[in-house]
Motif scaffolding. Structure first.
Motif, mmCIF file in Angstrom:
data_model
loop_
_atom_site.group_PDB
_atom_site.id
_atom_site.type_symbol
_atom_site.label_atom_id
_atom_site.label_comp_id
_atom_site.label_asym_id
_atom_site.label_seq_id
_atom_site.Cartn_x
_atom_site.Cartn_y
_atom_site.Cartn_z
ATOM 1 N N LEU A 229 10.816 -16.697 -20.596
ATOM 2 C CA LEU A 229 9.839 -16.138 -19.670
ATOM 3 C C LEU A 229 10.203 -14.708 -19.281
ATOM 4 O O LEU A 229 9.332 -13.834 -19.203
ATOM 5 N N PHE A 230 11.489 -14.451 -19.072
ATOM 6 C CA PHE A 230 11.942 -13.106 -18.722
ATOM 7 C C PHE A 230 11.544 -12.101 -19.804
ATOM 8 O O PHE A 230 10.996 -11.034 -19.507
ATOM 9 N N PHE A 231 11.823 -12.441 -21.054
ATOM 10 C CA PHE A 231 11.501 -11.503 -22.127
ATOM 11 C C PHE A 231 9.996 -11.374 -22.346
ATOM 12 O O PHE A 231 9.514 -10.295 -22.703
ATOM 13 N N LEU A 232 9.255 -12.453 -22.148
ATOM 14 C CA LEU A 232 7.790 -12.345 -22.235
ATOM 15 C C LEU A 232 7.248 -11.414 -21.151
ATOM 16 O O LEU A 232 6.365 -10.587 -21.421
ATOM 17 N N LEU A 233 7.750 -11.558 -19.945
ATOM 18 C CA LEU A 233 7.295 -10.681 -18.863
ATOM 19 C C LEU A 233 7.726 -9.233 -19.095
ATOM 20 O O LEU A 233 6.970 -8.300 -18.807
ATOM 21 N N LEU A 234 8.918 -9.057 -19.621
ATOM 22 C CA LEU A 234 9.392 -7.702 -19.931
ATOM 23 C C LEU A 234 8.516 -7.072 -21.018
ATOM 24 O O LEU A 234 8.121 -5.898 -20.902
ATOM 25 N N GLY A 235 8.186 -7.853 -22.045
ATOM 26 C CA GLY A 235 7.295 -7.349 -23.100
ATOM 27 C C GLY A 235 5.906 -7.046 -22.558
ATOM 28 O O GLY A 235 5.292 -6.035 -22.936
ATOM 29 N N GLY A 236 5.406 -7.921 -21.668
ATOM 30 C CA GLY A 236 4.097 -7.662 -21.061
ATOM 31 C C GLY A 236 4.102 -6.398 -20.231
ATOM 32 O O GLY A 236 3.137 -5.628 -20.248
ATOM 33 N N SER A 237 5.191 -6.176 -19.511
ATOM 34 C CA SER A 237 5.307 -4.949 -18.717
ATOM 35 C C SER A 237 5.294 -3.717 -19.611
ATOM 36 O O SER A 237 4.630 -2.710 -19.310
ATOM 37 N N GLU A 238 6.029 -3.781 -20.711
ATOM 38 C CA GLU A 238 6.053 -2.656 -21.646
ATOM 39 C C GLU A 238 4.680 -2.411 -22.259
ATOM 40 O O GLU A 238 4.256 -1.275 -22.446
ATOM 41 N N TRP A 239 3.984 -3.519 -22.567
ATOM 42 C CA TRP A 239 2.649 -3.388 -23.142
ATOM 43 C C TRP A 239 1.687 -2.728 -22.150
ATOM 44 O O TRP A 239 0.889 -1.859 -22.519
#
Length: 101
Positions: free
Chosen positions: A53-63
């Motif tokens: 979940l952390f990496f998904l949220l981090l990727g979403g933030s970058e997107w």
């Protein structure tokens, strides 16, 4: 002779109770081991889910940052969404007062 037979009976009952106590103790130990194994597995699954979940949220933030051409707005948006979701979760966990007097 009757005195010795009573001692033997008391000894047999004492040994039986000791054996039953040991069996109960082993059953409790086995149940505790099963519970600890389940808790450990749950901890591992929760940790894996949390990292994912952390990496998904981090990727979403970058997107979002790429889409809005910003360096920080994506992080703030994702943090706000998580904050609102956490607030709703916290408010739903409050105990309800269903006391009937």
């Amino acid at each position: 002779m009757g005195f010795f037979e009573n001692n033997r009976l008391v000894e047999l009952i004492t040994d039986y109770l000791k054996t039953q106590f040991e069996i109960i103790k082993l059953d409790i130990q086995e149940k505790l081991e099963e519970i600890f194994i389940r808790i450990f597995k749950l901890f591992l699954v929760a940790t894996g889910f949390g990292i994912t979940l952390f990496f998904l949220l981090l990727g979403g933030s970058e997107w979002i940052n790429e889409a809005l051409e910003s360096r920080f707005i994506g992080y703030f948006i994702v943090a706000a969404i998580i904050g609102v979701a956490s607030l709703f979760l916290f408010l739903s966990l409050k105990p309800t007062n269903n006391e009937s007097e």
